[in-house]
Design a protein around this motif. Structure first.
Motif, PDB file in Angstrom:
ATOM      1  N   UNK A   6     -13.149  -4.271   0.013  1.00  0.00           N
ATOM      2  CA  UNK A   6     -11.718  -4.415  -0.239  1.00  0.00           C
ATOM      3  C   UNK A   6     -11.040  -4.310   1.117  1.00  0.00           C
ATOM      4  N   UNK A   7     -10.706  -5.459   1.684  1.00  0.00           N
ATOM      5  CA  UNK A   7     -10.234  -5.514   3.063  1.00  0.00           C
ATOM      6  C   UNK A   7      -8.719  -5.668   3.128  1.00  0.00           C
ATOM      7  N   UNK A   8      -8.080  -4.758   3.834  1.00  0.00           N
ATOM      8  CA  UNK A   8      -6.649  -4.859   4.087  1.00  0.00           C
ATOM      9  C   UNK A   8      -6.400  -5.702   5.319  1.00  0.00           C
ATOM     10  N   UNK A   9      -5.462  -6.624   5.226  1.00  0.00           N
ATOM     11  CA  UNK A   9      -5.148  -7.534   6.331  1.00  0.00           C
ATOM     12  C   UNK A   9      -3.824  -7.107   6.957  1.00  0.00           C
TER      13      UNK A   9
ATOM     14  N   UNK B 263     -11.460  -0.512   1.952  1.00  0.00           N
ATOM     15  CA  UNK B 263     -12.740  -0.122   2.557  1.00  0.00           C
ATOM     16  C   UNK B 263     -12.792  -0.524   4.022  1.00  0.00           C
ATOM     17  N   UNK B 264     -12.007  -1.528   4.376  1.00  0.00           N
ATOM     18  CA  UNK B 264     -11.915  -2.016   5.754  1.00  0.00           C
ATOM     19  C   UNK B 264     -10.473  -2.441   6.002  1.00  0.00           C
TER      20      UNK B 264
ATOM     21  N   UNK C 191      -6.397  -8.709   1.084  1.00  0.00           N
ATOM     22  CA  UNK C 191      -4.967  -8.787   0.807  1.00  0.00           C
ATOM     23  C   UNK C 191      -4.183  -7.978   1.802  1.00  0.00           C
ATOM     24  N   UNK C 192      -2.864  -8.165   1.806  1.00  0.00           N
ATOM     25  CA  UNK C 192      -2.017  -7.511   2.802  1.00  0.00           C
ATOM     26  C   UNK C 192      -1.141  -6.414   2.217  1.00  0.00           C
TER      27      UNK C 192
ATOM     28  N   UNK D  76       2.499  -7.477   4.880  1.00  0.00           N
ATOM     29  CA  UNK D  76       3.682  -6.660   4.628  1.00  0.00           C
ATOM     30  C   UNK D  76       3.479  -5.158   4.786  1.00  0.00           C
ATOM     31  N   UNK D  77       2.286  -4.640   4.490  1.00  0.00           N
ATOM     32  CA  UNK D  77       2.119  -3.193   4.469  1.00  0.00           C
ATOM     33  C   UNK D  77       1.325  -2.677   5.667  1.00  0.00           C
TER      34      UNK D  77
END
Length: 237
Positions: free
Chosen positions: A190-193, A209-210, A173-174, A197-198
């Motif tokens: 749990x990957x941040x894209x 986690x990534x 998710x972003x 927006x953030x």
């Protein structure tokens, strides 16, 4: 444990509609007397940005605390504005997302889309996208009980799709709320894209986690993690 389920955020992660969402929020609060150029409008849009990924009605409750009628009226305007726009102009998947879905499904991984949209809006989005053959499940807060940052939608997907262990889940998710949701669910990845927006800092604060530059990197992350786990298991044996 091998990843068996990928839970992907919808707006901003798999579809590039950030401007459309923000415009719908702007129109919604304007109907309640909060108009551009005022301090109240600036504060409302800051709240919108901070709350991305959360159920839309909860965002409006934060803007209009103690006034459920205003929150519900604004939410209705938001839905009409957003749904009307996508019916007229369509939706654009983020770069590489179709390949991501195909690669995940090809690796035997189930796919659930999770969102802060209502069930009504989610149904409209799915109708426009036509992804019925590319995903296994699409979940709104109404389906699960609570939306992000709570873990309910991910746990709902685990139960619906028969996943044996929450550690077999990977989340992408972003927004910070996506990260909180994923970590609270017990997902292994749990990957941040970063194309949403953030910022990286917000994603890490939420528990990523990534952090990936693009959703296109997500399947390779999962497969690399699985390969590493297999090598460790082999060395132990």
């Amino acid at each position: 444990m091998p990843i068996k389920l990928a839970c992907l955020d919808l707006a901003g992660t798999t579809i590039g509609d950030i401007a459309t969402v923000e415009r719908a929020f702007s129109e919604a609060v304007a109907t309640q007397g909060i108009v551009p150029g005022t301090g109240a409008y600036a504060r409302a849009m800051v709240h919108v940005h901070r709350s991305r990924g959360c159920p839309k009605i909860e965002v409006f409750r934060g803007i209009f605390p103690g006034n459920e009628a205003q929150a519900q009226a604004a939410n209705l305007t938001f839905e009409r504005s957003y749904e009307g726009t996508i019916e007229r102009t369509g939706l654009v998947p983020t770069p590489g997302v179709i390949e991501v879905l195909d690669k995940l499904r090809g690796a035997g991984i189930s796919i659930a889309l999770i969102t802060g949209f209502s069930r009504s809006t989610l149904s409209r989005v799915l109708g426009v996208l036509g992804w019925e053959d590319k995903i296994d499940l699409a979940i709104s807060p109404e389906d699960a009980g609570r939306g992000r940052p709570w873990p309910d939608m991910i746990l709902h997907a685990v139960l619906r799709l028969g996943i044996e262990d929450v550690r077999q889940v990977a989340v992408a998710g972003d927004a910070e709320s996506d990260m909180l949701c994923g970590r609270r669910s017990g997902a292994s990845i749990v990957a941040g894209i970063m194309n949403g927006v953030h910022s990286r800092e917000r994603l890490l604060k939420g528990g990523a986690t990534h952090v990936l530059d693009s959703l296109a990197d997500f399947p390779d992350l999962i497969l690399a993690e699985e390969l590493g786990a297999q090598q460790v298991a082999a060395s132990v044996r």
